[in-house]
Design a protein around this motif. Structure first.
Motif, mmCIF file in Angstrom:
data_model
loop_
_atom_site.group_PDB
_atom_site.id
_atom_site.type_symbol
_atom_site.label_atom_id
_atom_site.label_comp_id
_atom_site.label_asym_id
_atom_site.label_seq_id
_atom_site.Cartn_x
_atom_site.Cartn_y
_atom_site.Cartn_z
ATOM 1 N N GLU B 344 0.814 -1.206 0.000
ATOM 2 C CA GLU B 344 0.000 0.000 0.000
ATOM 3 C C GLU B 344 0.854 1.265 0.000
ATOM 4 O OE1 GLU B 344 -3.206 0.922 3.034
ATOM 5 O OE2 GLU B 344 -3.747 -1.058 2.247
ATOM 6 N N GLU B 345 1.952 1.214 0.763
ATOM 7 C CA GLU B 345 2.779 2.411 0.874
ATOM 8 C C GLU B 345 4.152 2.185 0.265
ATOM 9 O OE1 GLU B 345 2.877 3.795 4.916
ATOM 10 O OE2 GLU B 345 1.541 5.420 4.296
ATOM 11 N N ILE B 346 4.735 3.280 -0.181
ATOM 12 C CA ILE B 346 6.037 3.178 -0.821
ATOM 13 C C ILE B 346 6.971 4.237 -0.268
ATOM 14 C CG2 ILE B 346 5.172 4.564 -2.744
ATOM 15 C CD1 ILE B 346 7.132 3.160 -4.506
ATOM 16 N N HIS B 347 8.248 3.853 -0.215
ATOM 17 C CA HIS B 347 9.272 4.720 0.341
ATOM 18 C C HIS B 347 10.239 5.076 -0.790
ATOM 19 C CE1 HIS B 347 11.846 6.140 3.604
ATOM 20 N NE2 HIS B 347 12.858 5.628 2.931
ATOM 21 N N ILE B 348 10.473 6.359 -1.000
ATOM 22 C CA ILE B 348 11.383 6.783 -2.076
ATOM 23 C C ILE B 348 12.534 7.568 -1.466
ATOM 24 C CG2 ILE B 348 11.537 7.925 -4.323
ATOM 25 C CD1 ILE B 348 8.535 7.762 -4.515
ATOM 26 N N GLN B 349 13.724 7.265 -1.916
ATOM 27 C CA GLN B 349 14.920 7.828 -1.293
ATOM 28 C C GLN B 349 15.774 8.522 -2.357
ATOM 29 O OE1 GLN B 349 16.668 4.834 1.305
ATOM 30 N NE2 GLN B 349 18.667 5.488 0.557
ATOM 31 N N PHE B 350 15.985 9.849 -2.190
ATOM 32 C CA PHE B 350 16.768 10.622 -3.167
ATOM 33 C C PHE B 350 18.101 11.030 -2.557
ATOM 34 C CE2 PHE B 350 12.296 11.548 -3.953
ATOM 35 C CZ PHE B 350 12.180 11.364 -5.315
ATOM 36 N N THR B 351 19.158 11.076 -3.375
ATOM 37 C CA THR B 351 20.414 11.641 -2.898
ATOM 38 C C THR B 351 20.731 12.959 -3.608
ATOM 39 O OG1 THR B 351 21.415 10.013 -4.349
ATOM 40 C CG2 THR B 351 21.676 9.665 -2.012
ATOM 41 N N GLY B 352 20.065 13.259 -4.685
ATOM 42 C CA GLY B 352 20.315 14.507 -5.399
ATOM 43 C C GLY B 352 19.543 14.488 -6.694
ATOM 44 N N SER B 353 19.516 15.612 -7.380
ATOM 45 C CA SER B 353 18.687 15.653 -8.582
ATOM 46 C C SER B 353 19.394 15.023 -9.781
ATOM 47 C CB SER B 353 18.289 17.095 -8.891
ATOM 48 O OG SER B 353 19.456 17.855 -9.056
ATOM 49 N N MET B 354 20.671 14.678 -9.626
ATOM 50 C CA MET B 354 21.414 14.060 -10.723
ATOM 51 C C MET B 354 21.659 12.569 -10.500
ATOM 52 S SD MET B 354 22.039 16.466 -12.808
ATOM 53 C CE MET B 354 22.716 18.083 -13.123
ATOM 54 N N THR B 355 21.384 12.088 -9.296
ATOM 55 C CA THR B 355 21.742 10.703 -8.971
ATOM 56 C C THR B 355 20.503 9.809 -8.920
ATOM 57 O OG1 THR B 355 21.699 11.407 -6.691
ATOM 58 C CG2 THR B 355 23.853 11.226 -7.725
ATOM 59 N N PRO B 356 20.697 8.521 -9.148
ATOM 60 C CA PRO B 356 19.563 7.598 -9.159
ATOM 61 C C PRO B 356 18.801 7.618 -7.843
ATOM 62 C CG PRO B 356 21.554 6.486 -9.894
ATOM 63 C CD PRO B 356 21.962 7.831 -9.423
ATOM 64 N N PHE B 357 17.499 7.390 -7.899
ATOM 65 C CA PHE B 357 16.731 7.281 -6.663
ATOM 66 C C PHE B 357 16.113 5.903 -6.514
ATOM 67 C CE2 PHE B 357 12.513 7.685 -8.530
ATOM 68 C CZ PHE B 357 12.741 8.417 -9.683
ATOM 69 N N LEU B 358 15.888 5.558 -5.230
ATOM 70 C CA LEU B 358 15.443 4.226 -4.850
ATOM 71 C C LEU B 358 13.962 4.231 -4.521
ATOM 72 C CD1 LEU B 358 17.809 2.672 -2.183
ATOM 73 C CD2 LEU B 358 17.065 1.661 -4.308
ATOM 74 N N MET B 359 13.242 3.188 -4.942
ATOM 75 C CA MET B 359 11.854 3.037 -4.517
ATOM 76 C C MET B 359 11.702 1.658 -3.887
ATOM 77 S SD MET B 359 9.528 4.672 -7.457
ATOM 78 C CE MET B 359 9.686 3.371 -8.629
ATOM 79 N N GLN B 360 11.104 1.630 -2.680
ATOM 80 C CA GLN B 360 10.906 0.356 -2.001
ATOM 81 C C GLN B 360 9.543 0.354 -1.339
ATOM 82 O OE1 GLN B 360 14.571 0.915 0.254
ATOM 83 N NE2 GLN B 360 14.934 -1.282 0.011
ATOM 84 N N PRO B 361 8.867 -0.807 -1.327
ATOM 85 C CA PRO B 361 7.648 -0.883 -0.533
ATOM 86 C C PRO B 361 8.011 -0.722 0.947
ATOM 87 C CG PRO B 361 8.064 -2.957 -1.712
ATOM 88 C CD PRO B 361 9.196 -2.053 -2.016
ATOM 89 N N THR B 362 7.124 -0.102 1.738
ATOM 90 C CA THR B 362 7.482 0.144 3.142
ATOM 91 C C THR B 362 7.422 -1.117 3.997
ATOM 92 O OG1 THR B 362 5.196 0.821 3.439
ATOM 93 C CG2 THR B 362 6.833 2.579 3.270
ATOM 94 N N ASP B 363 6.590 -2.102 3.596
ATOM 95 C CA ASP B 363 6.376 -3.237 4.486
ATOM 96 C C ASP B 363 7.289 -4.423 4.206
ATOM 97 O OD1 ASP B 363 5.271 -3.732 2.057
ATOM 98 O OD2 ASP B 363 3.419 -4.633 2.813
ATOM 99 N N ARG B 364 8.233 -4.287 3.296
ATOM 100 C CA ARG B 364 9.150 -5.406 3.031
ATOM 101 C C ARG B 364 10.463 -4.851 2.487
ATOM 102 N NH1 ARG B 364 5.544 -8.815 -0.718
ATOM 103 N NH2 ARG B 364 7.406 -10.077 -0.931
ATOM 104 N N ASN B 365 11.537 -5.620 2.687
ATOM 105 C CA ASN B 365 12.823 -5.115 2.212
ATOM 106 C C ASN B 365 13.464 -6.045 1.187
ATOM 107 O OD1 ASN B 365 13.414 -7.159 3.866
ATOM 108 N ND2 ASN B 365 14.623 -5.972 5.334
ATOM 109 N N ASP B 366 12.619 -6.872 0.542
ATOM 110 C CA ASP B 366 13.178 -7.798 -0.445
ATOM 111 C C ASP B 366 12.990 -7.283 -1.868
ATOM 112 O OD1 ASP B 366 10.497 -8.004 -0.588
ATOM 113 O OD2 ASP B 366 10.378 -10.175 -0.294
ATOM 114 N N SER B 367 12.459 -6.075 -2.000
ATOM 115 C CA SER B 367 12.118 -5.561 -3.323
ATOM 116 C C SER B 367 12.640 -4.137 -3.462
ATOM 117 C CB SER B 367 10.600 -5.599 -3.465
ATOM 118 O OG SER B 367 10.197 -4.855 -4.576
ATOM 119 N N LEU B 368 13.232 -3.855 -4.613
ATOM 120 C CA LEU B 368 13.879 -2.557 -4.784
ATOM 121 C C LEU B 368 13.845 -2.141 -6.253
ATOM 122 C CD1 LEU B 368 17.438 -2.008 -3.348
ATOM 123 C CD2 LEU B 368 17.057 -1.763 -5.761
ATOM 124 N N HIS B 369 13.548 -0.870 -6.480
ATOM 125 C CA HIS B 369 13.568 -0.333 -7.838
ATOM 126 C C HIS B 369 14.441 0.909 -7.864
ATOM 127 C CE1 HIS B 369 10.315 -2.898 -9.331
ATOM 128 N NE2 HIS B 369 9.821 -2.783 -8.121
#
Lengths: 132, 377
Positions: B344-369
């Motif tokens: 249901e929920e997603i967590h997105i993690q940015f390091t800067g506007s030029m660098t790749p960002f991470l998307m992960q579901p909040t309820d599990r840590n086995d999946s990453l985009h």
């Protein structure tokens, strides 16, 4: 090249099955060869197109550089001091320029054209050099 | 060869193997389906140069007799036409006789077909695999893995290893990675294997991945995966799926995944997906399908503009930690990734506007985009 009609033509209306089959097999072979040739031509075109893009980019870059140089010549000489500290990052700058010009600088595709958008591996590498 | 079989059973089996049957091939016999009748089962095989599917029809299924073999034997039937014939047969039962010189007779209801078969000895034999490297997972999990990774592979065939999905196994933990070097999907899952089994650089072609999911679409039991040489075999009791593996070595992807983030955004997956889809309506005809995000206090502003069409602005509620940030990226990459996230929920993690960002579901840590932004100058 003319292909005799399989039912009339050379065979005078008689249905010489063997001959027809032979002929068809021959034509099949020829088509196969043509197909191969077409494939070869296609890859050649791709190659030419790639080279063309590369040359266009290089040309643009050279023009820009020429303008800059002629501009600099007109102004005064002042940039010689403190260049030794720059040496380490010059390589990285070159790489960054290359990347901006549209080439891969990562070990995965190094030197190839970046055809569509940014590359994960290049960006990771650029980040690492920035940290250093 | 002589047998009788339920028509519905035969239709199912034939449609399974025809997925692998070549329509265009340099090896003419591969346009056929190999059929082998044994005492208490019928084996069908379809193949092209990349994949082979083999299915076994047992004599009895769910305590119902479905196959009666009177005389064992084998033959290669013309694939495409045979599949169509079988589907259109009038009766519930099919009688199937192979006579002299591979002549095939098929009777059902009042219809009788005579087909020209080919000798089964000419059909290439299946690869013999050493079954040392085996692990198992449920068919459901296998389908999920395929769905969550195979969309991210490169479609251009010139891209080599990136057209496939990387499988790695260590201490029972299977890691699947797919990337086209603009975005990346990584999924991890526990599988059943011997504790000391280790697999590296097993690259399964993206096309085979989707066929694999389709082939095992109706299965519920465990699927065994066997890796040997340049082949992967996926297998249940009645179904075997062989695929060629891609050659070449897959680059290390751990180094491209950022470890920390300066800006963290948490929000509802579905709402986010819908608003990104809306924004992409404006930009999708553009070359890169660019949309822009402005992350600030408790909200994300999504904008997209096109010179010919117009523009769109939308704000969505989000839990934001860190300074504000502006970033542009290809909306398609985000849409494709979000569609595979069931949480249901997603967590997105940015390091800067030029660098790749991470998307992960909040309820599990086995999946990453991971998505690379577009560098705007």
């Amino acid at each position: 090249m003319s292909i005799p009609h399989p039912l009339k033509g050379e065979w005078g209306g008689d249905l010489d099955k063997q001959a027809v089959f032979k002929r068809v097999a021959q034509v099949e072979e020829q088509i196969g060869e043509l197909y191969k040739e077409l494939g070869g031509l296609k890859s050649e075109i791709v190659h030419l197109m790639e080279e063309n893009t590369r040359l266009t980019l290089e040309n643009d870059q050279l023009r820009k550089l020429q303008q800059e140089v002629s501009g600099e010549n007109a102004s005064t000489y002042s940039g010689e001091v403190g260049q030794t500290t720059l040496h380490q990052s010059i390589g990285n700058h070159h790489l960054m320029n290359l990347y901006d010009e549209g080439f891969h600088i990562c070990n995965v595709h190094y030197g190839r054209m970046r055809t569509d958008g940014n590359c994960l591996f290049c960006v990771a590498f650029l980040d690492k050099t920035k940290e250093d | 060869m002589k047998l009788r079989i339920l028509q519905s059973v035969l239709v199912d089996a034939v449609s399974q193997v025809t997925k692998a049957v070549s329509t265009r091939t340099t090896i003419p016999i591969l346009t056929g389906i190999k059929v082998t009748a044994e005492e208490d089962q019928l084996i069908l095989t379809g193949s092209n140069s990349d994949m082979t599917i083999e299915t076994k029809i047992p004599r009895v299924k769910d305590e119902k007799e479905q196959l009666f073999v009177e005389k064992i034997g084998s033959v290669v039937v013309p694939g495409k036409i045979f599949a169509e014939i079988v589907r259109k047969l009038p009766g519930n039962e099919v009688e199937w006789i192979v006579g002299e010189r591979n002549g095939i007779t098929i009777r059902s209801g009042k219809a009788e077909f005579q087909l020209h078969g080919l000798p089964s000895e000419e059909y290439p034999s299946l690869p013999q695999l050493y079954e040392e490297q085996v692990f198992s997972l449920s068919a459901d999990l296998l389908r999920t893995l395929v769905r969550k990774t195979s969309f991210a592979v490169a479609v251009n065939e010139a891209r080599g290893v990136f057209t496939g999905v990387l499988f790695q196994l260590e201490e029972g933990l299977l890691t699947c990675v797919a990337t086209d070097s603009h975005r990346l999907s990584r999924q991890k899952t526990q599988v059943e294997s011997l504790p000391d089994l280790q697999l590296n650089n097993v690259i399964i072609p993206g096309k085979s991945m989707s066929e694999l999911a389709k082939t095992f679409a109706d299965e519920t039991e465990l699927v065994d995966l066997v890796v040997a040489g340049n082949q992967l075999l996926a297998r249940t009791k009645h179904l075997s799926f062989y695929t060629r593996l891609l050659e070449g070595s897959y680059p290390d992807t751990n180094r491209v995944i950022p470890q920390t983030g300066d800006v963290e955004v948490t929000t509802k997956t579905k709402e986010l997906l819908q608003s990104v889809e809306r924004a992409s309506l404006i930009s999708r005809d553009g070359r890169d399908n660019v949309i822009k995000w402005t992350v600030s206090d408790n909200q994300v502003q999504i904008t997209s503009a096109s010179q010919e069409i117009g523009s769109v602005v939308e704000e969505i509620q989000a839990d934001v930690k860190g300074p504000s940030l502006t970033i542009s990226f290809n909306a398609r990459y985000m849409i494709e990734a979000l569609r595979t996230i069931d949480s249901e929920e997603i967590h997105i993690q940015f390091t800067g506007s030029m660098t790749p960002f991470l998307m992960q579901p909040t309820d599990r840590n086995d999946s990453l985009h991971l998505i690379v932004p577009i560098r705007t100058r």
